[in-house]
Design a protein around this motif. Structure first.
Motif, PDB file in Angstrom:
ATOM      1  N   GLY A  96     -47.551 -14.745  53.651  1.00  6.72           N
ATOM      2  CA  GLY A  96     -48.222 -14.485  54.479  1.00  6.72           C
ATOM      3  C   GLY A  96     -49.753 -14.498  54.323  1.00  6.72           C
ATOM      4  N   VAL A  97     -50.783 -13.466  53.751  1.00  6.86           N
ATOM      5  CA  VAL A  97     -52.027 -13.579  53.523  1.00  6.86           C
ATOM      6  C   VAL A  97     -52.182 -14.321  52.807  1.00  6.86           C
ATOM      7  N   LEU A  98     -51.446 -14.375  51.415  1.00  5.78           N
ATOM      8  CA  LEU A  98     -52.003 -15.060  50.219  1.00  5.78           C
ATOM      9  C   LEU A  98     -51.965 -16.301  50.690  1.00  5.78           C
ATOM     10  N   GLY A  99     -51.171 -17.549  51.438  1.00  2.00           N
ATOM     11  CA  GLY A  99     -50.908 -18.007  51.664  1.00  2.00           C
ATOM     12  C   GLY A  99     -51.957 -19.429  52.286  1.00  2.00           C
ATOM     13  N   SER A 100     -52.116 -18.022  53.966  1.00  2.51           N
ATOM     14  CA  SER A 100     -53.254 -18.553  54.651  1.00  2.51           C
ATOM     15  C   SER A 100     -54.600 -18.525  54.172  1.00  2.51           C
ATOM     16  N   THR A 101     -54.729 -18.214  53.231  1.00  5.69           N
ATOM     17  CA  THR A 101     -56.180 -17.721  52.516  1.00  5.69           C
ATOM     18  C   THR A 101     -56.541 -19.017  51.941  1.00  5.69           C
ATOM     19  N   ALA A 102     -55.802 -19.783  50.916  1.00  3.31           N
ATOM     20  CA  ALA A 102     -55.272 -20.916  50.462  1.00  3.31           C
ATOM     21  C   ALA A 102     -55.826 -21.665  50.684  1.00  3.31           C
ATOM     22  N   MET A 103     -55.199 -21.840  52.757  1.00  2.00           N
ATOM     23  CA  MET A 103     -55.779 -23.318  53.274  1.00  2.00           C
ATOM     24  C   MET A 103     -57.189 -22.868  53.683  1.00  2.00           C
ATOM     25  N   TYR A 210     -36.573 -20.255  54.783  1.00  2.00           N
ATOM     26  CA  TYR A 210     -37.305 -20.880  55.270  1.00  2.00           C
ATOM     27  C   TYR A 210     -38.840 -20.526  56.616  1.00  2.00           C
ATOM     28  N   PHE A 211     -37.896 -20.552  57.427  1.00  2.00           N
ATOM     29  CA  PHE A 211     -38.653 -20.487  59.115  1.00  2.00           C
ATOM     30  C   PHE A 211     -39.414 -19.296  58.505  1.00  2.00           C
ATOM     31  N   LEU A 212     -39.249 -18.163  58.696  1.00  2.00           N
ATOM     32  CA  LEU A 212     -38.834 -16.363  58.463  1.00  2.00           C
ATOM     33  C   LEU A 212     -40.022 -16.583  57.500  1.00  2.00           C
ATOM     34  N   SER A 213     -40.205 -17.245  56.300  1.00  2.00           N
ATOM     35  CA  SER A 213     -41.791 -17.311  55.825  1.00  2.00           C
ATOM     36  C   SER A 213     -42.449 -18.426  55.689  1.00  2.00           C
ATOM     37  N   ILE A 214     -42.263 -19.644  57.196  1.00  2.00           N
ATOM     38  CA  ILE A 214     -43.209 -19.781  57.534  1.00  2.00           C
ATOM     39  C   ILE A 214     -43.747 -18.726  58.894  1.00  2.00           C
ATOM     40  N   TRP A 215     -43.288 -18.549  59.517  1.00  2.00           N
ATOM     41  CA  TRP A 215     -43.313 -17.650  60.810  1.00  2.00           C
ATOM     42  C   TRP A 215     -44.701 -15.991  59.963  1.00  2.00           C
ATOM     43  N   TYR A 216     -44.365 -15.454  59.091  1.00  2.00           N
ATOM     44  CA  TYR A 216     -44.775 -14.252  58.600  1.00  2.00           C
ATOM     45  C   TYR A 216     -46.203 -15.512  58.230  1.00  2.00           C
ATOM     46  N   TYR A 217     -46.392 -16.429  57.165  1.00  2.00           N
ATOM     47  CA  TYR A 217     -47.824 -17.224  56.999  1.00  2.00           C
ATOM     48  C   TYR A 217     -48.586 -17.952  58.505  1.00  2.00           C
TER      49      TYR A 217
END
Length: 324
Positions: A96-103, A210-217
């Motif tokens: 979640g942290v790394l993916g959102s930072t990338a965004m 998959y959706f849980l992964s997006i939820w954290y993101y």
């Protein structure tokens, strides 16, 4: 399981997040790879570039809220819960942290440098994925991977045009060189964080929905955005009604891009999908010319050819290996 090559494009034989409960053979690559960075589709990136008075981090926050409204019903319907397996929660938090930072970084890059340059640099992510997977997951790093890495690095250098190699000539840049450099670092940072996210997703494999992964993101991305905006003092509603409309479009096209790339991976092998994904670069060039009246330089064209050649070569190689 035998070690495998990793290039950031689909790993058709490794465990991945299932696309559907009855996904066809050869379609098990994580659809989350398509949004590991929250990377927008090309139309979405156009609207990010068009928004004038909204900080890149605030755009990220709006997108997180939009996706959260979509993900919550999906999680309830799938009965997966909102926390995840106990042993995977640390990976979900990191994702979640790394993916959102990338965004956030790629949105900043779109706002501070040309659309074509930022798009091409983000396509360097597979290089970092292969390196991180080699280090963290003990996947094979072949001479082919090294060759693709050299092509990608060459392409990025042609776009960045560091003064110690190219002198002080900044012709063709729509921004100052300092702005170009800030955007470059942001785009490279986004590629690095996106690659780290994909390695984490591979590590989790099928154990996390998959959706849980997006939820954290989206949840951690929203929290991160609010904290950053509070520190920077940049939080504000868009002044222009057109900017508000663009924010809605960013959320809609971002979600639509994820749905279509996921569906593509369900019905086709990942090699052809990865090759078609390089059309992002073509659309970025077209949008830059049409909507911003900015013709990319030959340096950008050369860099794009190097990066696209690297991605296409890696995809074809994976496609060939999976067909054996």
């Amino acid at each position: 399981m035998r070690p495998q090559d990793s290039t950031g494009v689909a790993e058709l034989q490794e465990p991945g997040l299932p696309l559907t409960d009855d996904a066809p053979p050869g379609a098990t690559e994580e659809p989350a790879a398509a949004e590991a960075a929250g990377a927008p589709d090309r139309v979405g990136s156009l609207f990010v570039k068009k928004v004038q008075d909204v900080h890149a981090v605030e755009i990220s926050a709006f997108r997180c809220v939009f996706q959260m409204l979509v993900v919550i019903p999906c999680l309830i319907y799938r009965k997966t819960g909102f926390i995840g397996p106990k042993g995977q929660r640390i990976f979900l938090i990191l994702r979640g942290v790394l993916g959102s930072t990338a965004m956030m970084l790629i949105y900043y890059a779109y706002q501070t440098m040309s659309l074509a340059d930022a798009t091409v640099i983000t396509f360097s992510s597979p290089v970092f994925t292969s390196i991180f997977a080699w280090i963290c997951l003990k996947e094979k790093y072949s001479p082919w991977d090294a060759l693709f890495t050299v092509f990608t690095i060459t392409g990025v250098i042609l776009i960045v045009r560091p003064p110690f190699l190219f002198g002080s000539d900044t012709s063709g840049m729509e921004e100052s060189y300092s702005g170009h450099l800030k955007g470059t670092f942001a785009a490279i940072g986004s590629a690095v964080f996106a690659a780290s996210t994909l390695v984490i997703l591979r590590k989790m494999g099928k154990s996390v929905d998959y959706f849980l992964s997006i939820w954290y993101y989206v949840v951690l991305g929203l929290v991160e955005s609010v904290i950053i905006l509070s520190v920077l003092g940049e939080w504000s509603l868009p002044y222009c009604g057109l900017d508000r409309l663009f924010l809605i479009f960013i959320g809609l096209f971002g979600l639509g891009g994820q749905i279509f790339i996921t569906k593509a991976l369900q019905i086709e092998k990942a090699g052809p999908v990865a090759i078609m994904k390089t059309m992002d670069v073509v659309f970025a060039f077209i949008f830059q010319i049409i909507f911003f009246n900015n013709v990319p330089t030959w340096w950008t064209v050369g860099g794009a050819l190097c990066v696209v050649a690297s991605n296409v070569g890696a995809a074809i190689r994976k496609w060939y290996q999976s067909s054996k």
